[in-house]
Design a protein around this motif. Structure first.
Motif, PDB file in Angstrom:
ATOM      1  N   THR A 145      95.522  42.336  18.478  1.00 35.40           N
ATOM      2  CA  THR A 145      93.928  43.330  18.562  1.00 35.40           C
ATOM      3  C   THR A 145      92.623  42.909  17.596  1.00 35.40           C
ATOM      4  O   THR A 145      91.892  44.126  17.610  1.00 35.40           O
ATOM      5  CB  THR A 145      94.680  44.664  17.654  1.00 35.40           C
ATOM      6  OG1 THR A 145      95.331  44.136  16.313  1.00 35.40           O
ATOM      7  CG2 THR A 145      95.885  45.330  18.468  1.00 35.40           C
ATOM      8  N   GLY A 146      92.513  41.654  17.632  1.00 38.43           N
ATOM      9  CA  GLY A 146      91.795  41.181  17.366  1.00 38.43           C
ATOM     10  C   GLY A 146      90.347  41.384  18.175  1.00 38.43           C
ATOM     11  O   GLY A 146      90.676  41.329  19.586  1.00 38.43           O
ATOM     12  N   PHE A 147      89.741  41.503  18.263  1.00 35.72           N
ATOM     13  CA  PHE A 147      88.001  42.020  19.195  1.00 35.72           C
ATOM     14  C   PHE A 147      88.280  40.277  20.350  1.00 35.72           C
ATOM     15  O   PHE A 147      87.661  40.396  21.453  1.00 35.72           O
ATOM     16  CB  PHE A 147      86.646  41.761  18.688  1.00 35.72           C
ATOM     17  CG  PHE A 147      86.408  43.206  18.299  1.00 35.72           C
ATOM     18  CD1 PHE A 147      86.155  44.217  19.781  1.00 35.72           C
ATOM     19  CD2 PHE A 147      86.553  43.892  17.325  1.00 35.72           C
ATOM     20  CE1 PHE A 147      85.938  46.032  18.916  1.00 35.72           C
ATOM     21  CE2 PHE A 147      85.922  44.999  17.249  1.00 35.72           C
ATOM     22  CZ  PHE A 147      86.230  46.005  17.968  1.00 35.72           C
ATOM     23  N   SER A 148      88.119  39.186  19.621  1.00 35.49           N
ATOM     24  CA  SER A 148      88.507  38.721  20.663  1.00 35.49           C
ATOM     25  C   SER A 148      89.790  38.414  21.423  1.00 35.49           C
ATOM     26  O   SER A 148      89.164  38.191  22.926  1.00 35.49           O
ATOM     27  CB  SER A 148      88.160  37.137  19.799  1.00 35.49           C
ATOM     28  OG  SER A 148      89.136  36.591  18.590  1.00 35.49           O
ATOM     29  N   SER A 149      91.048  38.550  20.978  1.00 37.42           N
ATOM     30  CA  SER A 149      92.417  38.762  21.401  1.00 37.42           C
ATOM     31  C   SER A 149      91.243  39.365  23.068  1.00 37.42           C
ATOM     32  O   SER A 149      92.370  39.314  23.964  1.00 37.42           O
ATOM     33  CB  SER A 149      93.421  38.992  21.169  1.00 37.42           C
ATOM     34  OG  SER A 149      93.171  37.566  20.327  1.00 37.42           O
ATOM     35  N   MET A 150      91.211  40.617  22.582  1.00 37.65           N
ATOM     36  CA  MET A 150      91.085  41.410  23.191  1.00 37.65           C
ATOM     37  C   MET A 150      90.491  41.525  24.993  1.00 37.65           C
ATOM     38  O   MET A 150      90.190  41.533  25.658  1.00 37.65           O
ATOM     39  CB  MET A 150      91.158  42.764  22.272  1.00 37.65           C
ATOM     40  CG  MET A 150      91.406  43.434  21.905  1.00 37.65           C
ATOM     41  SD  MET A 150      92.053  45.578  21.216  1.00 37.65           S
ATOM     42  CE  MET A 150      91.784  46.370  22.121  1.00 37.65           C
ATOM     43  N   LYS A 151      88.922  40.501  23.622  1.00 37.71           N
ATOM     44  CA  LYS A 151      87.885  40.528  24.803  1.00 37.71           C
ATOM     45  C   LYS A 151      88.181  39.389  26.268  1.00 37.71           C
ATOM     46  O   LYS A 151      88.066  39.864  26.925  1.00 37.71           O
ATOM     47  CB  LYS A 151      86.869  39.984  24.608  1.00 37.71           C
ATOM     48  CG  LYS A 151      85.693  40.986  23.548  1.00 37.71           C
ATOM     49  CD  LYS A 151      84.606  40.457  22.867  1.00 37.71           C
ATOM     50  CE  LYS A 151      83.490  40.532  23.908  1.00 37.71           C
ATOM     51  NZ  LYS A 151      82.127  40.136  23.717  1.00 37.71           N
ATOM     52  N   ALA A 152      89.259  38.456  25.442  1.00 34.25           N
ATOM     53  CA  ALA A 152      90.234  37.712  26.324  1.00 34.25           C
ATOM     54  C   ALA A 152      91.150  38.212  27.522  1.00 34.25           C
ATOM     55  O   ALA A 152      90.745  37.426  28.497  1.00 34.25           O
ATOM     56  CB  ALA A 152      90.880  36.483  25.685  1.00 34.25           C
ATOM     57  N   ASP A 153      90.971  39.439  27.638  1.00 30.26           N
ATOM     58  CA  ASP A 153      91.696  39.839  28.461  1.00 30.26           C
ATOM     59  C   ASP A 153      91.156  41.485  28.531  1.00 30.26           C
ATOM     60  O   ASP A 153      92.667  42.414  28.544  1.00 30.26           O
ATOM     61  CB  ASP A 153      93.095  40.010  28.308  1.00 30.26           C
ATOM     62  CG  ASP A 153      94.561  39.964  29.113  1.00 30.26           C
ATOM     63  OD1 ASP A 153      93.638  40.177  30.290  1.00 30.26           O
ATOM     64  OD2 ASP A 153      95.421  41.139  29.043  1.00 30.26           O
ATOM     65  N   ALA A 154      90.100  41.240  28.593  1.00 30.91           N
ATOM     66  CA  ALA A 154      89.346  42.810  28.906  1.00 30.91           C
ATOM     67  C   ALA A 154      90.068  43.389  29.825  1.00 30.91           C
ATOM     68  O   ALA A 154      89.968  44.754  29.527  1.00 30.91           O
ATOM     69  CB  ALA A 154      87.798  42.587  28.812  1.00 30.91           C
ATOM     70  N   ALA A 155      90.317  42.897  31.116  1.00 34.50           N
ATOM     71  CA  ALA A 155      90.808  44.035  32.126  1.00 34.50           C
ATOM     72  C   ALA A 155      92.198  44.930  31.877  1.00 34.50           C
ATOM     73  O   ALA A 155      92.779  45.709  32.574  1.00 34.50           O
ATOM     74  CB  ALA A 155      90.951  43.161  33.368  1.00 34.50           C
ATOM     75  N   SER A 156      92.966  44.199  30.919  1.00 33.99           N
ATOM     76  CA  SER A 156      94.256  44.955  30.852  1.00 33.99           C
ATOM     77  C   SER A 156      94.145  46.214  29.414  1.00 33.99           C
ATOM     78  O   SER A 156      94.749  46.716  29.100  1.00 33.99           O
ATOM     79  CB  SER A 156      94.817  44.209  29.995  1.00 33.99           C
ATOM     80  OG  SER A 156      95.968  43.244  30.972  1.00 33.99           O
ATOM     81  N   PHE A 157      92.628  46.085  29.272  1.00 36.81           N
ATOM     82  CA  PHE A 157      92.033  47.642  28.356  1.00 36.81           C
ATOM     83  C   PHE A 157      91.190  48.218  28.694  1.00 36.81           C
ATOM     84  O   PHE A 157      91.557  49.575  27.915  1.00 36.81           O
ATOM     85  CB  PHE A 157      91.283  46.488  26.967  1.00 36.81           C
ATOM     86  CG  PHE A 157      92.746  45.634  25.728  1.00 36.81           C
ATOM     87  CD1 PHE A 157      93.609  46.266  25.671  1.00 36.81           C
ATOM     88  CD2 PHE A 157      92.861  44.538  26.316  1.00 36.81           C
ATOM     89  CE1 PHE A 157      94.690  45.041  24.975  1.00 36.81           C
ATOM     90  CE2 PHE A 157      94.047  43.483  25.546  1.00 36.81           C
ATOM     91  CZ  PHE A 157      94.919  43.921  25.296  1.00 36.81           C
ATOM     92  N   VAL A 158      90.440  47.934  29.043  1.00 31.88           N
ATOM     93  CA  VAL A 158      89.014  48.352  29.177  1.00 31.88           C
ATOM     94  C   VAL A 158      89.752  49.786  30.405  1.00 31.88           C
ATOM     95  O   VAL A 158      89.924  49.896  31.140  1.00 31.88           O
ATOM     96  CB  VAL A 158      87.561  47.871  29.728  1.00 31.88           C
ATOM     97  CG1 VAL A 158      87.284  46.744  28.933  1.00 31.88           C
ATOM     98  CG2 VAL A 158      87.891  47.228  30.992  1.00 31.88           C
TER      99      VAL A 158
END
Length: 298
Positions: A225-238
């Motif tokens: 749940t670090g920002f770098s991890s979430m941004k790397a797979d952004a389509a799965s979160f936004v």
């Protein structure tokens, strides 16, 4: 798991271009479910992801966050699909809303998590958010910064047009969700505290939600749940990720952090903000917490 009994019905109806109160019916709450209830750009998606990871034991997510943890009172997605997805999850679920607590029932055994953020950071994040939307050049946050900020400061809360983000909307959300004492099962967090100690914040959430988590699981969740991890797979979160709604899915997360307004807002802008905050939040302790955090509010 048993369905949750309604203790108290909603006392206010909120509606906007996205906020659709009829869509609360897509979610039949169960005892143990969790509702993330935040103003926009206060860490909603981040908090949903943390809780979804806690519920999975840090073993990854069963699907994209907007699918498994939908914005239940929004017009996004097909209502039948949202209903079916939530009904198919056998255990505790986490969903989200930007509606303040008087806009939904109080359910027995449903825990609400509310997160707030410095209002100036919220404004800058809303501005980046508006500029990142495709085909929305008329978004109010796309105007020159002083004009957009003047609107952010001056707009009042209108229940029938609730999706117009403003300083008064953020404060009103706090007053109706936290200061009202409406919710018997409530955890209140501040974005700055979560940023300062992510591991501590996640561990504290696990305790509040009565989720057992080992040190190894906690480490996996902190990393996932670090920002770098979430941004790397952004389509799965936004929200609407991978559908071309955003110019850049990863930019939905911006860069996180606090104090983003420094060097962007003028001294005159800040003076107008100070006057407006003094009017909206006369209690200096509450104002300090809304701006800086530093510990649980209740």
């Amino acid at each position: 798991m048993a369905n949750a009994r309604i203790i108290s019905p909603a006392s206010q109806t909120y509606r906007g271009p996205l906020t659709t109160p009829e869509r609360w019916a897509t979610w039949v709450p169960r005892q143990g479910d969790i509702l993330v209830c935040t103003p926009s750009k206060c860490g909603t998606t981040w908090t949903q992801t943390i809780i979804a990871q806690l519920l999975s034991g840090g073993d990854g997510l069963a699907g994209p966050i907007p699918v498994i943890s939908p914005w239940v009172d929004s017009a996004l997605g097909e209502a039948d699909e949202v209903t079916d997805e939530l009904a198919s999850q056998p255990d505790r679920r986490v969903v989200k809303t930007h509606t303040s607590a008087d806009g939904f029932p109080v359910w027995e055994g449903v825990h609400v998590v509310a997160v707030y953020r410095h209002p100036l950071d919220v404004f800058l994040s809303l501005r980046k958010h508006g500029m990142n939307m495709k085909n929305r050049p008329d978004h109010p946050m796309n105007r020159p910064v002083s004009e957009a900020f003047a609107d952010y400061l001056s707009l009042d809360v209108t229940p029938n047009d609730i999706d117009r983000d403003s300083l008064s909307l953020l404060v009103d959300h706090y007053n109706r969700t936290v200061a009202s004492d409406r919710l018997p099962s409530l955890t209140v967090l501040h974005y700055a505290d979560m940023m300062a100690d992510r591991r501590g914040a996640i561990s504290g959430l696990a305790d509040a939600l009565e989720i057992e988590v080992s040190d190894a699981e906690l480490t996996r969740i902190v990393e996932a749940t670090g920002f770098s991890s979430m941004k790397a797979d952004a389509a799965s979160f936004v929200p609407e990720g991978g559908k071309g709604f955003w110019n850049n899915d990863a930019a939905f997360f911006d860069r996180g952090g606090t104090g983003k307004w420094e060097g962007i807002l003028s001294d005159a802008d800040l003076a107008r903000y100070d006057a407006r905050m003094s009017s909206l939040v006369p209690d200096s302790d509450i104002r300090h917490w809304l701006e800086e955090g530093s510990g649980p509010r209740i």
